[in-house]
Design a protein around this motif. Structure first.
Motif, PDB file in Angstrom:
ATOM      1  N   ASN A  89       0.811  -1.219   0.000  1.00 23.57           N
ATOM      2  CA  ASN A  89       0.000   0.000   0.000  1.00 23.57           C
ATOM      3  C   ASN A  89       0.845   1.271   0.000  1.00 23.57           C
ATOM      4  OD1 ASN A  89       1.043  -0.077   2.551  1.00 23.57           O
ATOM      5  ND2 ASN A  89      -0.922   0.099   3.633  1.00 23.57           N
ATOM      6  N   ASP A  90       2.127   1.135  -0.348  1.00 26.40           N
ATOM      7  CA  ASP A  90       2.994   2.319  -0.376  1.00 26.40           C
ATOM      8  C   ASP A  90       2.532   3.277  -1.469  1.00 26.40           C
ATOM      9  OD1 ASP A  90       5.268   3.936   0.250  1.00 26.40           O
ATOM     10  OD2 ASP A  90       6.228   3.150  -1.555  1.00 26.40           O
ATOM     11  N   ARG A  91       2.389   4.540  -1.118  1.00 24.47           N
ATOM     12  CA  ARG A  91       1.917   5.547  -2.072  1.00 24.47           C
ATOM     13  C   ARG A  91       2.890   6.726  -2.117  1.00 24.47           C
ATOM     14  NH1 ARG A  91      -0.397   1.802  -3.191  1.00 24.47           N
ATOM     15  NH2 ARG A  91      -2.637   1.384  -3.384  1.00 24.47           N
ATOM     16  N   VAL A  92       4.164   6.407  -2.249  1.00 24.71           N
ATOM     17  CA  VAL A  92       5.167   7.453  -2.268  1.00 24.71           C
ATOM     18  C   VAL A  92       5.044   8.299  -3.529  1.00 24.71           C
ATOM     19  CG1 VAL A  92       6.901   6.052  -3.438  1.00 24.71           C
ATOM     20  CG2 VAL A  92       7.628   7.927  -1.966  1.00 24.71           C
ATOM     21  N   ASN A  93       5.345   9.556  -3.402  1.00 25.92           N
ATOM     22  CA  ASN A  93       5.347  10.468  -4.552  1.00 25.92           C
ATOM     23  C   ASN A  93       6.441  10.021  -5.530  1.00 25.92           C
ATOM     24  OD1 ASN A  93       5.741  12.630  -6.346  1.00 25.92           O
ATOM     25  ND2 ASN A  93       5.104  14.124  -4.818  1.00 25.92           N
ATOM     26  N   PRO A  94       6.099   9.683  -6.770  1.00 27.91           N
ATOM     27  CA  PRO A  94       7.103   9.184  -7.721  1.00 27.91           C
ATOM     28  C   PRO A  94       8.200  10.195  -8.024  1.00 27.91           C
ATOM     29  CG  PRO A  94       5.031   9.656  -8.834  1.00 27.91           C
ATOM     30  CD  PRO A  94       4.748   9.744  -7.374  1.00 27.91           C
ATOM     31  N   TYR A  95       7.927  11.474  -7.746  1.00 25.19           N
ATOM     32  CA  TYR A  95       8.961  12.475  -7.963  1.00 25.19           C
ATOM     33  C   TYR A  95       9.965  12.503  -6.806  1.00 25.19           C
ATOM     34  CZ  TYR A  95       6.099  14.210 -11.786  1.00 25.19           C
ATOM     35  OH  TYR A  95       5.380  14.319 -12.943  1.00 25.19           O
ATOM     36  N   VAL A  96       9.603  11.861  -5.671  1.00 27.33           N
ATOM     37  CA  VAL A  96      10.478  11.819  -4.508  1.00 27.33           C
ATOM     38  C   VAL A  96      11.305  10.533  -4.500  1.00 27.33           C
ATOM     39  CG1 VAL A  96      10.563  11.773  -1.987  1.00 27.33           C
ATOM     40  CG2 VAL A  96       8.895  13.230  -3.154  1.00 27.33           C
ATOM     41  N   ALA A  97      10.645   9.402  -4.723  1.00 20.19           N
ATOM     42  CA  ALA A  97      11.354   8.121  -4.705  1.00 20.19           C
ATOM     43  C   ALA A  97      10.599   7.104  -5.539  1.00 20.19           C
ATOM     44  CB  ALA A  97      11.496   7.618  -3.272  1.00 20.19           C
ATOM     45  N   VAL A  98      11.322   6.348  -6.330  1.00 14.94           N
ATOM     46  CA  VAL A  98      10.727   5.297  -7.154  1.00 14.94           C
ATOM     47  C   VAL A  98      11.475   3.998  -6.893  1.00 14.94           C
ATOM     48  CG1 VAL A  98      10.281   4.488  -9.488  1.00 14.94           C
ATOM     49  CG2 VAL A  98      10.029   6.912  -8.954  1.00 14.94           C
ATOM     50  N   TYR A  99      10.727   2.941  -6.595  1.00 12.85           N
ATOM     51  CA  TYR A  99      11.351   1.637  -6.385  1.00 12.85           C
ATOM     52  C   TYR A  99      10.465   0.569  -6.994  1.00 12.85           C
ATOM     53  CZ  TYR A  99      13.004  -2.660  -4.300  1.00 12.85           C
ATOM     54  OH  TYR A  99      13.467  -3.936  -4.137  1.00 12.85           O
ATOM     55  N   GLU A 100      11.066  -0.340  -7.743  1.00 12.90           N
ATOM     56  CA  GLU A 100      10.343  -1.463  -8.325  1.00 12.90           C
ATOM     57  C   GLU A 100      10.916  -2.762  -7.777  1.00 12.90           C
ATOM     58  OE1 GLU A 100      10.211  -1.480 -12.527  1.00 12.90           O
ATOM     59  OE2 GLU A 100       9.377   0.552 -12.708  1.00 12.90           O
ATOM     60  N   VAL A 101      10.044  -3.592  -7.215  1.00 12.97           N
ATOM     61  CA  VAL A 101      10.454  -4.888  -6.698  1.00 12.97           C
ATOM     62  C   VAL A 101      10.875  -5.783  -7.868  1.00 12.97           C
ATOM     63  CG1 VAL A 101       9.655  -6.949  -5.478  1.00 12.97           C
ATOM     64  CG2 VAL A 101       8.913  -4.679  -4.743  1.00 12.97           C
ATOM     65  N   PRO A 102      11.944  -6.576  -7.709  1.00 13.76           N
ATOM     66  CA  PRO A 102      12.345  -7.492  -8.785  1.00 13.76           C
ATOM     67  C   PRO A 102      11.176  -8.382  -9.204  1.00 13.76           C
ATOM     68  CG  PRO A 102      14.015  -7.433  -7.066  1.00 13.76           C
ATOM     69  CD  PRO A 102      12.849  -6.649  -6.556  1.00 13.76           C
ATOM     70  N   ALA A 103      10.983  -8.515 -10.510  1.00 18.16           N
ATOM     71  CA  ALA A 103       9.892  -9.338 -11.048  1.00 18.16           C
ATOM     72  C   ALA A 103      10.408 -10.749 -11.342  1.00 18.16           C
ATOM     73  CB  ALA A 103       9.341  -8.684 -12.307  1.00 18.16           C
ATOM     74  N   PRO A 104       9.514 -11.752 -11.234  1.00 16.75           N
ATOM     75  CA  PRO A 104       8.123 -11.659 -10.765  1.00 16.75           C
ATOM     76  C   PRO A 104       8.073 -11.517  -9.249  1.00 16.75           C
ATOM     77  CG  PRO A 104       8.689 -13.936 -11.197  1.00 16.75           C
ATOM     78  CD  PRO A 104       9.883 -13.135 -11.615  1.00 16.75           C
ATOM     79  N   SER A 105       6.922 -11.048  -8.742  1.00 14.73           N
ATOM     80  CA  SER A 105       6.762 -10.883  -7.303  1.00 14.73           C
ATOM     81  C   SER A 105       5.307 -11.137  -6.919  1.00 14.73           C
ATOM     82  CB  SER A 105       7.186  -9.470  -6.879  1.00 14.73           C
ATOM     83  OG  SER A 105       6.305  -8.499  -7.410  1.00 14.73           O
ATOM     84  N   TYR A 106       5.074 -11.247  -5.636  1.00 18.44           N
ATOM     85  CA  TYR A 106       3.718 -11.424  -5.125  1.00 18.44           C
ATOM     86  C   TYR A 106       3.628 -10.688  -3.789  1.00 18.44           C
ATOM     87  CZ  TYR A 106       5.747 -14.974  -2.020  1.00 18.44           C
ATOM     88  OH  TYR A 106       6.504 -15.623  -1.084  1.00 18.44           O
ATOM     89  N   ILE A 107       2.425 -10.545  -3.271  1.00 12.41           N
ATOM     90  CA  ILE A 107       2.228  -9.850  -1.990  1.00 12.41           C
ATOM     91  C   ILE A 107       2.037 -10.891  -0.894  1.00 12.41           C
ATOM     92  CG2 ILE A 107       0.734  -8.290  -0.682  1.00 12.41           C
ATOM     93  CD1 ILE A 107       0.061  -6.914  -3.317  1.00 12.41           C
ATOM     94  N   GLY A 108       2.826 -10.778   0.165  1.00 12.48           N
ATOM     95  CA  GLY A 108       2.756 -11.729   1.272  1.00 12.48           C
ATOM     96  C   GLY A 108       3.405 -11.158   2.517  1.00 12.48           C
ATOM     97  N   ASP A 109       3.653 -12.014   3.492  1.00 17.17           N
ATOM     98  CA  ASP A 109       4.249 -11.601   4.762  1.00 17.17           C
ATOM     99  C   ASP A 109       5.711 -12.041   4.817  1.00 17.17           C
ATOM    100  OD1 ASP A 109       1.708 -10.749   5.338  1.00 17.17           O
ATOM    101  OD2 ASP A 109       1.200 -12.502   6.583  1.00 17.17           O
ATOM    102  N   VAL A 110       6.510 -11.243   5.500  1.00 13.10           N
ATOM    103  CA  VAL A 110       7.945 -11.497   5.613  1.00 13.10           C
ATOM    104  C   VAL A 110       8.348 -11.486   7.079  1.00 13.10           C
ATOM    105  CG1 VAL A 110      10.239 -10.524   5.166  1.00 13.10           C
ATOM    106  CG2 VAL A 110       8.543 -10.596   3.337  1.00 13.10           C
ATOM    107  N   THR A 111       9.228 -12.409   7.444  1.00 14.20           N
ATOM    108  CA  THR A 111       9.761 -12.469   8.809  1.00 14.20           C
ATOM    109  C   THR A 111      11.253 -12.188   8.779  1.00 14.20           C
ATOM    110  OG1 THR A 111       8.119 -14.129   9.464  1.00 14.20           O
ATOM    111  CG2 THR A 111      10.079 -13.923  10.847  1.00 14.20           C
ATOM    112  N   GLN A 112      11.692 -11.366   9.724  1.00 12.09           N
ATOM    113  CA  GLN A 112      13.122 -11.099   9.906  1.00 12.09           C
ATOM    114  C   GLN A 112      13.510 -11.451  11.339  1.00 12.09           C
ATOM    115  OE1 GLN A 112      14.317  -7.007   9.557  1.00 12.09           O
ATOM    116  NE2 GLN A 112      16.434  -7.411  10.124  1.00 12.09           N
ATOM    117  N   ILE A 113      14.557 -12.250  11.482  1.00 10.31           N
ATOM    118  CA  ILE A 113      15.069 -12.611  12.806  1.00 10.31           C
ATOM    119  C   ILE A 113      16.512 -12.120  12.897  1.00 10.31           C
ATOM    120  CG2 ILE A 113      15.461 -14.457  14.466  1.00 10.31           C
ATOM    121  CD1 ILE A 113      13.450 -16.153  12.989  1.00 10.31           C
ATOM    122  N   THR A 114      16.824 -11.430  13.992  1.00  8.81           N
ATOM    123  CA  THR A 114      18.148 -10.841  14.172  1.00  8.81           C
ATOM    124  C   THR A 114      18.730 -11.268  15.511  1.00  8.81           C
ATOM    125  OG1 THR A 114      17.558  -8.887  12.856  1.00  8.81           O
ATOM    126  CG2 THR A 114      19.449  -8.688  14.330  1.00  8.81           C
TER     127      THR A 114
END
Length: 365
Positions: A239-264
């Motif tokens: 749901n990121d709605r960043v202003n494209p004039y401020v920052a543009v990022y494209e996730v490597p394709a192909p991709s899907y929407i899901g949950d991510v876990t990080q353990i440190t």
């Protein structure tokens, strides 16, 4: 001080890999491990069941040197907890005390060492002292201990005693205190779960008709995603709605929407724990039924340690090379010593490893 430029090396292959097994043994000083993966309760439980430990001791260098030389079983890995870099030291699993000190202290200690060869960095000297008592003559050992005691005396009116962090492979005790260990600390994992994230489906091997340059660019984009995931970047949110004039990022394709876990895990991590975590990840991926599964492991080395990587012999057991010394490097709190490993699913899954080191590190010449 200006941060030294970093250098990067990419390695790819398939599992099982002797290279990855050797990698764990060669890096004894790790301050942090980050593991990122598409959410999996099974893998999260397996990883958080690991209980890495380290010991703490407040003492002079001479006191710790005596403790290490008399410890049953030996195999101590140790370094100060301080971020001091001008005059510092470490003990690696080979049983060698390495001092990295300024010119003025070097001249006062009176021990023979080697000047660091790098241009543009402060003048530093490295001295290596075997920890095991039987290796040196009585006279040489007395001179070495006198030099260490002199350094301790110089610190009495300043920094004082050292707070030493150390691990001993065959003595991983339960939390508590004893005569030999002032404190044993269990490193608690920090778990971060992110929902509704753009997750790439990585293809780690070179694709048919894909040029090496295209593969490099594609893998670089994947490592960028891992770095952003470790930082919890808002750009990865669906749901990121960043202003494209401020920052543009494209996730490597192909991709899907899901949950991510990080353990440190962070502070001071023994190499056996890094190996256990890697084995846990490999075992999970070997039985993964989802072809989109992957795990990224990022190891952050202790850059204030005079020793980064230890040369290994050619033996399959990843034993240390008894002839070659570790490559020289300048201890710097802002230096680079990082390895990021991305592994894919299957018994013979693919992997890609990106290692980066600073300019003042002779590991790669």
């Amino acid at each position: 001080m200006t941060m030294a430029h970093s250098r990067v090396m990419l390695t790819n292959g398939t599992l099982p890999s002797a290279h990855l097994n050797r990698l764990c043994a060669a890096h004894p000083f790790t301050q942090q491990l980050d593991i990122v993966f598409p959410a999996s309760d099974e893998l999260e439980r397996a990883l958080t069941s690991l209980k890495p430990k380290y010991c703490k001791r407040h003492c002079t260098l001479v006191e710790f040197f005596d403790f290490a030389s008399k410890s049953p079983g030996g195999n101590i890995t140790a370094m100060p907890s301080t971020s001091e870099c001008v005059d510092t030291w470490c003990i690696d699993p080979r049983g060698v005390l390495t001092l990295c000190i300024s010119k003025s202290l070097y001249e006062q200690l009176g021990l023979i060492g080697k000047k660091l060869p790098f241009k543009g960095c402060p003048e530093r000297y490295v001295i290596r002292i075997p920890v095991r008592q039987e290796i040196e003559s009585v006279a040489v050992r007395a001179k070495q201990k006198a030099a260490l005691k002199f350094w301790d005396e110089l610190r009495e009116n300043g920094s004082g005693k050292w707070e030493v962090l150390y691990c001993q492979a065959d003595i991983m005790m339960q939390p508590g205190t004893s005569e030999s260990h002032e404190a044993v600390v269990i490193v608690q994992p920090r778990i971060c779960r992110s929902t509704d994230i753009h997750i790439p489906v990585p293809a780690l091997a070179l694709l048919p008709e894909e040029s090496t340059e295209d593969w490099d660019e594609r893998i670089s984009d994947l490592f960028e995603w891992v770095g952003m995931a470790c930082l919890g970047a808002q750009r990865l949110k669906a749901n990121d709605r960043v202003n494209p004039y401020v920052a543009v990022y494209e996730v490597p394709a192909p991709s899907y929407i899901g949950d991510v876990t990080q353990i440190t895990w962070a502070t001071f991590l023994h190499q056996s724990f890094i190996k256990d975590a890697l084995d846990t990840v490999i075992s999970h991926l070997a039985s993964a039924t989802d072809n989109r599964a992957f795990v990224a492991m990022t190891r952050h080395g202790c850059c204030t340690s005079p020793v980064g990587a230890i040369p290994l012999s050619l033996a399959p057991d990843a034993s240390f090379d008894a002839v070659r010394d570790p490559h020289l490097r300048v201890p710097e709190i802002n230096a680079e010593d990082t390895g990021c490993l991305i592994l894919g699913p299957g018994h013979n899954g693919n992997f890609v490893l990106a290692e980066s080191i600073g300019q003042w590190d002779a590991r790669w010449g």
